[in-house]
Write an enzyme that holds these catalytic residues in place. Sequence first.
Site, PDB file in Angstrom:
ATOM      1  N   GLU A   1      38.168  56.116  46.714  1.00 13.20           N
ATOM      2  CA  GLU A   1      38.237  55.522  45.381  1.00 13.20           C
ATOM      3  C   GLU A   1      37.457  56.306  44.331  1.00 13.20           C
ATOM      4  O   GLU A   1      37.981  56.612  43.260  1.00 13.20           O
ATOM      5  CB  GLU A   1      37.693  54.109  45.466  1.00 13.20           C
ATOM      6  CG  GLU A   1      38.046  53.230  44.320  1.00 13.20           C
ATOM      7  CD  GLU A   1      37.479  51.848  44.557  1.00 13.20           C
ATOM      8  OE1 GLU A   1      37.117  51.227  43.592  1.00 13.20           O
ATOM      9  OE2 GLU A   1      37.384  51.426  45.720  1.00 13.20           O
TER      10      GLU A   1
ATOM     11  N   ARG B   1      34.948  46.692  49.892  1.00 11.53           N
ATOM     12  CA  ARG B   1      34.621  48.111  49.693  1.00 11.53           C
ATOM     13  C   ARG B   1      35.488  48.932  50.647  1.00 11.53           C
ATOM     14  O   ARG B   1      35.665  48.548  51.814  1.00 11.53           O
ATOM     15  CB  ARG B   1      33.141  48.400  49.985  1.00 11.53           C
ATOM     16  CG  ARG B   1      32.183  47.992  48.877  1.00 11.53           C
ATOM     17  CD  ARG B   1      32.310  48.851  47.615  1.00 11.53           C
ATOM     18  NE  ARG B   1      31.394  48.450  46.570  1.00 11.53           N
ATOM     19  CZ  ARG B   1      31.658  47.594  45.584  1.00 11.53           C
ATOM     20  NH1 ARG B   1      32.855  47.026  45.502  1.00 11.53           N
ATOM     21  NH2 ARG B   1      30.754  47.307  44.666  1.00 11.53           N
TER      22      ARG B   1
ATOM     23  N   HIS C   1      41.042  48.578  42.136  1.00  9.93           N
ATOM     24  CA  HIS C   1      39.762  47.873  41.954  1.00  9.93           C
ATOM     25  C   HIS C   1      39.820  46.964  40.713  1.00  9.93           C
ATOM     26  O   HIS C   1      39.018  47.109  39.793  1.00  9.93           O
ATOM     27  CB  HIS C   1      38.602  48.870  41.838  1.00  9.93           C
ATOM     28  CG  HIS C   1      37.313  48.260  42.321  1.00  9.93           C
ATOM     29  ND1 HIS C   1      36.422  48.933  43.104  1.00  9.93           N
ATOM     30  CD2 HIS C   1      36.777  47.028  42.128  1.00  9.93           C
ATOM     31  CE1 HIS C   1      35.393  48.150  43.373  1.00  9.93           C
ATOM     32  NE2 HIS C   1      35.592  46.987  42.799  1.00  9.93           N
TER      33      HIS C   1
HETATM   34  P1  NAD Z   1      27.725  38.060  48.902  1.00  5.81           P
HETATM   35  O1  NAD Z   1      26.470  38.818  49.100  1.00  5.81           O
HETATM   36  O2  NAD Z   1      27.674  36.747  48.180  1.00  5.81           O
HETATM   37  O3  NAD Z   1      28.411  37.797  50.323  1.00  5.81           O
HETATM   38  C1  NAD Z   1      28.503  38.741  51.349  1.00  5.81           C
HETATM   39  C2  NAD Z   1      28.503  37.979  52.672  1.00  5.81           C
HETATM   40  O4  NAD Z   1      28.760  38.920  53.726  1.00  5.81           O
HETATM   41  C3  NAD Z   1      27.151  37.311  52.977  1.00  5.81           C
HETATM   42  O5  NAD Z   1      27.346  35.932  53.225  1.00  5.81           O
HETATM   43  C4  NAD Z   1      26.663  38.036  54.230  1.00  5.81           C
HETATM   44  O6  NAD Z   1      25.963  37.188  55.115  1.00  5.81           O
HETATM   45  C5  NAD Z   1      27.981  38.510  54.843  1.00  5.81           C
HETATM   46  N1  NAD Z   1      27.833  39.610  55.789  1.00  5.81           N
HETATM   47  C6  NAD Z   1      26.939  40.633  55.787  1.00  5.81           C
HETATM   48  N2  NAD Z   1      27.162  41.451  56.841  1.00  5.81           N
HETATM   49  C7  NAD Z   1      28.212  40.925  57.524  1.00  5.81           C
HETATM   50  C8  NAD Z   1      28.913  41.314  58.693  1.00  5.81           C
HETATM   51  N3  NAD Z   1      28.565  42.404  59.388  1.00  5.81           N
HETATM   52  N4  NAD Z   1      29.948  40.557  59.116  1.00  5.81           N
HETATM   53  C9  NAD Z   1      30.311  39.445  58.432  1.00  5.81           C
HETATM   54  N5  NAD Z   1      29.678  39.021  57.304  1.00  5.81           N
HETATM   55  C10 NAD Z   1      28.651  39.754  56.862  1.00  5.81           C
HETATM   56  O7  NAD Z   1      28.741  39.047  48.185  1.00  5.81           O
HETATM   57  P2  NAD Z   1      30.043  38.678  47.321  1.00  5.81           P
HETATM   58  O8  NAD Z   1      29.651  38.470  45.895  1.00  5.81           O
HETATM   59  O9  NAD Z   1      30.824  37.621  48.009  1.00  5.81           O
HETATM   60  O10 NAD Z   1      30.809  40.088  47.364  1.00  5.81           O
HETATM   61  C11 NAD Z   1      31.323  40.608  48.578  1.00  5.81           C
HETATM   62  C12 NAD Z   1      31.721  42.061  48.361  1.00  5.81           C
HETATM   63  O11 NAD Z   1      32.840  42.095  47.469  1.00  5.81           O
HETATM   64  C13 NAD Z   1      30.633  42.896  47.645  1.00  5.81           C
HETATM   65  O12 NAD Z   1      29.798  43.527  48.582  1.00  5.81           O
HETATM   66  C14 NAD Z   1      31.429  43.907  46.857  1.00  5.81           C
HETATM   67  O13 NAD Z   1      31.467  45.093  47.627  1.00  5.81           O
HETATM   68  C15 NAD Z   1      32.836  43.315  46.773  1.00  5.81           C
HETATM   69  N6  NAD Z   1      33.287  43.067  45.394  1.00  5.81           N
HETATM   70  C16 NAD Z   1      34.509  43.537  45.018  1.00  5.81           C
HETATM   71  C17 NAD Z   1      35.001  43.295  43.737  1.00  5.81           C
HETATM   72  C18 NAD Z   1      36.365  43.778  43.293  1.00  5.81           C
HETATM   73  O14 NAD Z   1      36.640  43.848  42.090  1.00  5.81           O
HETATM   74  N7  NAD Z   1      37.273  44.120  44.189  1.00  5.81           N
HETATM   75  C19 NAD Z   1      34.212  42.573  42.823  1.00  5.81           C
HETATM   76  C20 NAD Z   1      32.976  42.089  43.251  1.00  5.81           C
HETATM   77  C21 NAD Z   1      32.517  42.350  44.531  1.00  5.81           C
END
Ligand code: NAD
Length: 317
Positions: free
Chosen positions: A259, A230, A291
């Site tokens: 964005e 994000r 994105h």
């Molecule tokens: P997820 O919930 O499976 O994983 C997120 C991880 O971040 C968790 O393991 C959590 O413990 C960890 N976390 C939380 N706070 C933290 C911190 N302060 N420091 C370090 N780690 C921390 O989520 P995901 O499915 O892996 O997705 C991750 C992010 O990717 C989503 O939040 C979304 O914003 C983004 N995303 C982007 C796209 C894209 O097209 N670019 C697509 C899907 C998701």
Amino acid sequence: TMALFSSQKYEQTSFDACLKDQTDIKLTHFEQSLDAQTAILCQGFDAVCVFVNDVVDKTVIKQLAHNGIKCILLRCAGFNNVDLAAANAHNIKVCRVPAYSPEAVAEHCIALMLTLNRKTHKAYNRIREDNFDLNGLLGFNLFKKTIGVIGCGKIGLALVNILNGFGANVLVCDPYATEGNYTLCDIDTLLTQSDVISLHCPLNESTHHLIDETAFSKMKTGVMLINTSRGALVDSKACISALKSKKLGYLGLDVYEQESELFFKDRRDEIMQDDIFSRLVSFPNVLVTGHQGFFTKEALTEIAQTTINNAIEFANN
Ligand code: NAD
């Protein structure tokens, strides 16, 4: 009945394919984004279906409730654009698609890393001008490099698995991660030791501007930063300073702070004139995609199918 906002042609195709045997659900596509102006279009529907750039704040939720909406179906994993407390207060259920091909985003990260590193975007343009000169295209191996992954959930872990195949030394910082095929460490260790840093944690109050001036000051000179998570995880102004001072050697972004605003075509010129975004993309060592990390055939099918399953579950309860 469901009103699907920010609807793109490619989504209509994947939704139509998944809805084939599903006659109970009636879907209406709106190309417009959901916001305070367009919320009026929700009248007569049971649910709205939205994406990352739709505005689902307190004001919009109040309008949705007024229009009889009982469920918000997100076609994405992140839900930072939805005021959950307001939805709860109006008794509106919120569903999301928690996982849709994490490999798609992880593979896009690799595409950004390798394109920036091997400068294939520059090479592509040169070859078209009949220029086969290698000057300025020198890259480095990912093999044996230290790569820091902040957030090791579904996407972070998919990336770690690929990076292990490259023979990289993978560091992970995640308060909830357990032992794995990586070295767990705190954020400062990750920032100081990594040659490449990739962000995969969610955006929330504690992670907003996680990568700021202080974080950059701890990094190695010439570090590569990749953000496919994000935009607001990174302070864009601090990024520009780090690019100017050459602390930041490479920047790959699939997401960026403005964005949502850039997504609205009518505001694009105004934003591009004076803004941090246009300054960011002016650096030759910055690569930006719009994105598209999730954007594979497999992920689109999973998004449509999970959204329809969520809608069925909502309708049956
Ligand atoms: P997820 O919930 O499976 O994983 C997120 C991880 O971040 C968790 O393991 C959590 O413990 C960890 N976390 C939380 N706070 C933290 C911190 N302060 N420091 C370090 N780690 C921390 O989520 P995901 O499915 O892996 O997705 C991750 C992010 O990717 C989503 O939040 C979304 O914003 C983004 N995303 C982007 C796209 C894209 O097209 N670019 C697509 C899907 C998701």
